[in-house]
Design an enzyme around this catalytic site. Structure first.
Site, PDB file in Angstrom:
ATOM      1  N   ARG A  64     -10.122  -4.341  -1.225  1.00 39.38           N
ATOM      2  CA  ARG A  64      -9.150  -5.433  -1.387  1.00 39.38           C
ATOM      3  C   ARG A  64      -8.957  -6.149  -0.054  1.00 39.38           C
ATOM      4  O   ARG A  64      -8.797  -7.363  -0.001  1.00 39.38           O
ATOM      5  CB  ARG A  64      -7.818  -4.864  -1.866  1.00 39.38           C
ATOM      6  CG  ARG A  64      -7.778  -4.710  -3.371  1.00 39.38           C
ATOM      7  CD  ARG A  64      -6.363  -4.585  -3.846  1.00 39.38           C
ATOM      8  NE  ARG A  64      -5.938  -3.195  -3.925  1.00 39.38           N
ATOM      9  CZ  ARG A  64      -4.662  -2.845  -4.045  1.00 39.38           C
ATOM     10  NH1 ARG A  64      -3.727  -3.760  -4.087  1.00 39.38           N
ATOM     11  NH2 ARG A  64      -4.340  -1.579  -4.124  1.00 39.38           N
ATOM     12  N   LYS A  65      -8.957  -5.343   0.966  1.00 40.18           N
ATOM     13  CA  LYS A  65      -8.788  -5.955   2.282  1.00 40.18           C
ATOM     14  C   LYS A  65      -9.980  -6.847   2.599  1.00 40.18           C
ATOM     15  O   LYS A  65      -9.841  -7.921   3.171  1.00 40.18           O
ATOM     16  CB  LYS A  65      -8.635  -4.870   3.347  1.00 40.18           C
ATOM     17  CG  LYS A  65      -7.321  -4.116   3.240  1.00 40.18           C
ATOM     18  CD  LYS A  65      -7.164  -3.122   4.375  1.00 40.18           C
ATOM     19  CE  LYS A  65      -5.817  -2.426   4.319  1.00 40.18           C
ATOM     20  NZ  LYS A  65      -5.652  -1.575   3.119  1.00 40.18           N
ATOM     21  N   ILE A  66     -11.114  -6.355   2.229  1.00 37.42           N
ATOM     22  CA  ILE A  66     -12.312  -7.146   2.482  1.00 37.42           C
ATOM     23  C   ILE A  66     -12.210  -8.458   1.712  1.00 37.42           C
ATOM     24  O   ILE A  66     -12.514  -9.529   2.237  1.00 37.42           O
ATOM     25  CB  ILE A  66     -13.578  -6.380   2.037  1.00 37.42           C
ATOM     26  CG1 ILE A  66     -13.803  -5.195   2.988  1.00 37.42           C
ATOM     27  CG2 ILE A  66     -14.784  -7.297   2.022  1.00 37.42           C
ATOM     28  CD1 ILE A  66     -14.967  -4.305   2.607  1.00 37.42           C
ATOM     29  N   GLU A  91       0.792  -1.203   0.000  1.00 37.41           N
ATOM     30  CA  GLU A  91       0.000   0.000   0.000  1.00 37.41           C
ATOM     31  C   GLU A  91       0.830   1.260   0.000  1.00 37.41           C
ATOM     32  O   GLU A  91       0.506   2.223  -0.630  1.00 37.41           O
ATOM     33  CB  GLU A  91      -0.850   0.020   1.228  1.00 37.41           C
ATOM     34  CG  GLU A  91      -1.514  -1.272   1.371  1.00 37.41           C
ATOM     35  CD  GLU A  91      -2.929  -1.048   1.764  1.00 37.41           C
ATOM     36  OE1 GLU A  91      -3.545  -2.007   2.162  1.00 37.41           O
ATOM     37  OE2 GLU A  91      -3.377   0.072   1.666  1.00 37.41           O
TER      38      GLU A  91
END
Ligand SMILES: O=c1ccn([C@H]2C[C@H](O)[C@@H](COP(=O)(O)OP(=O)(O)OP(=O)(O)O)O2)c(=O)[nH]1
Ligand SMILES: [Mg+2]
Length: 1015
Positions: free
Chosen positions: A740-742, A562
């Site tokens: 994306r984290k999800i 990130e």
DNA sequence: ACGCAGAATCC
DNA sequence: GGATTC
DNA sequence: GCGT
């Protein structure tokens, strides 16, 4: 003390009760015989501010008088008299206040029992409601049943015992000349009394010339024609220098304002509640208070009164009490039942994160629902120019290096300090101001053991890391051509570092070193530098790899990607005038998308349904729109959820089926309590990550946390289980990164980023931040000073110094981080209100905050006080008196922050309190806020919250061209584009007296307090 | 590229 | 003027 | 980090 003396005191008391506030203060002071050195920062400050005030006519007061009186431990009768008259004259007199005090009750209370009260406060001075209930409450949820209360488990020292036992006197650094028992509880260590206020001042203008300062102050006191006094504070014209002007609410009555001579009283007022030496007869006040309250109640409720000091002597009809003297109309709340006494379970305290050497628990879970309230993100209000932002890469590198200790915890969960020994010069191409990317990368380098070299020096630097092209890189290095870089210095791209980071978790240092060497060529920044460093260490892997810049994809590799994805940098620091929305004198003219137009743009009324039961004041065209949007959303809940994004109101009607939840304002629609969220696991993970970011220093993390909180809020209301990145991406507040984290959570059930962020330093910082008065900055400061536990801090390890409030925060760590059952908040409030009313029966005293919102547990007690000036009097100066009395009866125990100018109609107090008659009752946070009667509406909105709701409403107001604060809704406020904190135009008041009008003007559908929950 | 609420108190 | 809190 |  004999009864005769008491008798006398009571008589005096009655007399005093009829005196204006100022005199009352003198009286109180005398009673307490507190020798107060006339010092205090306020003085000098005041001096300046008042002094600079134009209309300073001042003067017929007796110079030095106040000063003397302040110094005098005991004022003589004449002193009092002269002072009174003085005040009166200057104050244009204040018709003394004939308090509706009941006739004098002569019966002298049993001195004996009273004294006992004082020492241990075993008896409730007043029995309100059923103390038992309060007791139950306190007890039941007490220590153990808190799953999350592990708070201090590992930090013994500060265990709750300490905070609880009324007689512990561990760290009594705070003076308190007087001794034990009596003074103990009553005295309420008032750290503030020792506050630097004094020293500060002393060091300041006043120097030793206190008297002089005082006099000047007095002399320069504004003699504004009362009538021109602004009723509502202009809100500090300038945050910095500009001092606020007093908000004497005199309009209605020039004669009543007791504020004419603020400077004369301030010193005492300021210190008043903070007596350090309660010294003699601590019981006096207590008795007085009880007595007065008794009389007040008797007069109010016609209740019979039995001798005080006995068990429950007075029975109050609390309901009545609450309903009266309230500026709130809807006092009926009643849902007390829900306030189960074991509510406080999950305190949201940062402490939830234990940092057990071993099991590091997650601090997150706490966010789930209730616990979250207390500390919602606290975005540092203004941070425009935070440190890092304005730093050059070099400066930042230096900064990091100096705080390397905190960044490079000895034991960190992830990886090893593989960069140890590497002297790195990094540049991202941003030479003027370090971009976020640069800062993050630099931080990573340090974090992993590398040494950042701020200024390139071939004799020191061992590695050059750059992601910039040749020119900027050379510029940063201060060289003319690449050839000038010594061959022994490898010049690589950032990807070299990230590659190392990802390996650092699974390789040993030696292996890594070798690997890093091997990697060099692969990550060479420029073709020309391909061979650099090779020869020295390794036999060049052969230049075979021709010359093409290694095309290393730095992003995709590693979980920390990130960082690398942020755009290179933002340079310039110029001032680009923010033209966005012009601030016009008339907010109405601000054309902002499909905003609920400000007052004067009727044309916007177009596309909305005629409905609207509520007639909006001037118009407020879109009120219905919002109502509709709201309804729509609620409906669609059943159907499907849809997305945000703007669209004009018109579309709404047309694009009916599309539930574009009209990117409404957070403050506009009530949020249903979501109990079972299908995406709870996702929320938990994100919340955990958010908490971590919140605890870190640096604005990026701060706003990142802010963003997470919004995403989480959205997720909480998302009706169905999310199954794909795309689906997540559609939710408002969920962007690429979060989606994306999800997705990752969806697939792996975990979020690697959490592990990465959850380092020891962060966790410890979280614990430290549980101390009142300690935020991320100080927490990290202490961490780098070597402190790792609360015990370390208590011991002063690393010579860390605690401010008085922090000391209290530490001492009562557990109590403060706990939430009380609503019952208890009510019990305490009901002890307080009568006392306040006994001082002035016309006061409006209300309990706000989470209590007003009917929350089952309250993090603290927020009390709002104001008073209608209709009868010519105001509540100016009431707070200090109230505080003193509350201290006297043992309700207030410690002060955290005092009002700057106690004589102002607007004053703020923060402290700790407890139920005095409940053995071992916990300390609770309590706040008082007094406001001019005219700003009560805005104050109600503010103090009722919740905080997220407030921010949302203020944001909406802003976009509409208004500015909303606790004093009112203003139009025409113009802020300095370069620093939003600075107001260039104060703007003019549009509304402030009622919550309704403000809601209306802003087009926010009316919502009851309990509906204003967003957090 | 910029804002993300706005203000009081402490130091 | 930064840090912390409401 | 997100939205504009
Ligand atoms: O950052 C903040 C914090 C608080 N407030 C307002 C809303 C809030 O309702 C009120 C009282 O603050 P407090 O911190 O007591 O919050 P609360 O809503 O009462 O919750 P808690 O139960 O934790 O006390 O002040 C804000 O406007 N901004
Ligand atoms: Mg509260």
């Amino acid at each position: 003390m004999d009864s005769a003396t008491l008798q006398q005191l009571f008589e005096e008391q009655d007399e005093i009760m009829a005196l204006p506030d100022e005199e009352m203060l003198t009286y109180i002071q005398r009673i307490r015989m507190i020798p107060r050195p006339p010092r205090g920062k306020r003085w000098s400050d005041l001096h300046h501010e008042e002094g600079s005030h134009p209309s300073t006519a001042a003067s017929d007061h007796i110079p030095g008088q106040t000063c003397d009186s302040v110094k005098e431990p005991i004022l003589s009768k004449t002193d009092i008299d002269s002072r009174s008259s003085f005040n009166r004259s200057v104050l244009s007199s204040s018709a003394s206040s004939p308090m509706p005090m009941a006739s004098r009750v002569e019966e002298s209370p049993p001195a004996g029992s009273e004294l006992e009260d004082v020492s241990g406060l075993p008896n409730a001075p007043i029995v309100v409601d059923s103390p038992e209930r309060a007791l139950e409450a306190t007890d039941s949820y007490r220590p153990d049943d808190e799953p999350g209360s592990p708070t201090m488990s590992l930090q013994k020292p500060i265990s709750r015992k300490r905070g609880l036992s009324p007689d512990h006197s561990p760290n009594q650094k705070r003076r308190r000349s007087s001794d034990h028992s009596a003074a103990e509880t009553t005295e309420a260590i008032s750290p503030i009394s020792t506050f630097p206020r004094s020293s500060r001042t002393l060091g300041k203008t006043n120097g030793g010339a206190v008297d002089q300062g005082l006099q000047l102050q007095s002399e320069s006191t504004p003699q504004l024609p009362v009538l021109q006094r602004p009723q509502i504070k202009p809100v500090k014209a300038q945050p910095k220098k500009g001092k606020k002007t007093k908000s004497s609410e005199v309009q209605n009555d020039p004669c009543s304002s007791p504020i004419e001579e603020p400077s004369a009283i301030i010193p005492q007022l300021r210190k008043e509640p903070l007596n350090r030496t309660i010294a003699s007869e601590p019981s006096n006040l207590l008795l007085e208070v009880k007595e007065r309250v008794a009389r007040y109640k008797a007069s109010k409720h016609h209740l019979k009164t039995v001798p005080l000091g006995q068990r429950s002597t007075i029975v109050i009809d609390d309901v009545q009490l609450v309903e009266h003297n309230s500026i709130i109309s809807d006092v009926s709340d009643s849902d007390m039942s829900s306030a189960s006494s074991r509510a406080s379970s999950r305190a949201s305290s940062p402490a939830n994160s234990k940092i057990g050497p071993k099991d590091k628990q997650k601090i997150t879970s706490t966010i789930t629902e209730k616990g979250k309230k207390a500390k919602n993100e606290k975005p540092l209000a203004k941070h425009k120019k935070e440190k890092p932002k304005s730093m050059t890469p070099s400066e930042y590198a230096q900064h990091l290096q100096s705080t390397a200790a905190e960044l490079r915890p000895k034991r960190r969960g992830t990886g090893i300090p593989f960069l140890e020994g590497y002297k790195i010069f990094y540049t991202g191409g941003d030479m003027r101001i370090a971009s976020e990317t640069t800062r993050k990368r630099m931080e990573l380098i340090v974090r992993h053991g590398g040494t950042l070299i701020p200024q390139y020096d071939p004799k020191i630097v061992t590695h050059i890391v750059t992601d910039a092209t040749v020119p900027p890189t050379l510029h940063a290095l201060g060289l003319k051509k690449l050839e000038d870089i010594p061959d022994h210095i490898p010049t690589v791209k950032w990807s070299w570092v990230t590659a190392g980071i990802s390996r650092s978790t699974r390789m040993s240092k030696p292996d890594l070193d070798e690997k890093l060497q091997d990697d060099l060529w692969q990550h060479a920044a420029f073709a020309l530098r391909m061979e650099a460093g090779m020869k020295t260490t390794k036999s060049a892997p052969s230049k075979s790899r021709s010359k093409e810049k290694s095309v290393v994809i730095e992003d995709e590799d590693s979980h920390i990607s990130e960082f690398t994805q942020e755009p290179p940098a933002q340079i310039q620091g110029g001032f680009n005038v923010n033209l966005t929305h012009n601030h016009d004198q008339n907010p109405a003219e601000v054309a902002v998308g499909n905003l609920p137009s400000p007052p004067s743009s009727p044309e916007l009324q177009i596309g909305k349904t005629a409905s609207s039961s509520k007639v909006t004041l001037g118009h407020d065209p879109l009120a219905e729109f919002y109502d509709q949007a709201k309804a729509e959303r609620i409906e669609e809940k059943h159907q499907f959820y849809s997305e945000p994004e703007s669209e004009s109101d018109i579309e709404i009607e047309i694009a009916a089926p599309v539930k574009k939840q009209a990117r409404g304002w957070t403050c506009d629609s009530k949020e249903a309590q979501v109990k079972d969220c299908p995406n709870q696991d996702i929320i938990d993970k994100l919340a955990e990550l958010m908490e971590l970011h919140k605890a870190k220093l640096g604005d990026e993390d701060h706003w990142r946390a802010f963003a997470y909180s919004k995403a989480i809020r959205a997720l909480r209301h998302y009706p169905k289980r999310i199954s794909t990145y795309e689906e997540a991406r559609k939710i408002k507040g969920v962007g690429d990164k979060t989606a994306r984290k999800i997705a990752e959570i969806l697939e792996t059930g975990d979020l690697r980023r959490i592990g990465y962020e959850k380092t020891e330093d962060v966790q410890i910082a979280q614990v430290f931040q549980g101390i009142y008065g300690v935020g991320r900055s100080i927490a990290y400061k202490w961490y780098s000073s070597g402190c790792r536990s609360l015990e370390d801090i208590r011991k002063g390890k690393g010579s860390v110094k605690l401010s008085p409030p922090q000391e209290i925060g530490l001492r009562f760590y557990d109590d403060i981080n706990d939430r009380m059952p609503r019952n208890e908040a009510r019990a305490i409030f009901e002890l307080i209100k009568p006392i306040a009313l006994s001082l002035d029966p016309k006061l409006s005293v209300d309990i706000m905050g989470s209590y007003r919102r009917r929350k089952a547990t309250c993090g603290d007690i927020d009390i709002l006080i104001t008073r209608s000036p209709e009868d010519g009097r105001t509540h100016a100066g009431i707070l200090p008196r109230l505080l003193r009395e509350l201290h006297a009866v043992g309700i207030l125990t410690e002060d955290l922050a005092l009002p700057e100018d106690p004589t102002d109609l607007e004053a703020i107090y923060r402290g700790l309190c407890r139920l005095p008659d409940v053995p071992n009752s916990k300390r609770r946070r309590i706040d008082f806020l007094t406001v001019p009667f005219t700003s009560r509406g805005a104050a109600l909105i503010y103090y009722t919250g919740d905080d997220i709701f407030n921010r949302a409403m203020r944001l909406k107001a802003n976009v509409m061209g208004y500015s909303l604060n606790q004093r009112g809704l203003f139009a025409g406020v113009i802020r300095d584009p370069r620093d939003r904190r600075v107001k260039m135009e104060a703007g003019h008041l549009v509304a402030s007296e009622t919550e309704e009008e403000i809601f209306k003007i802003l087009g926010v559908p009316w919502q009851e307090p309990h509906e204003r929950v967003r957090g």
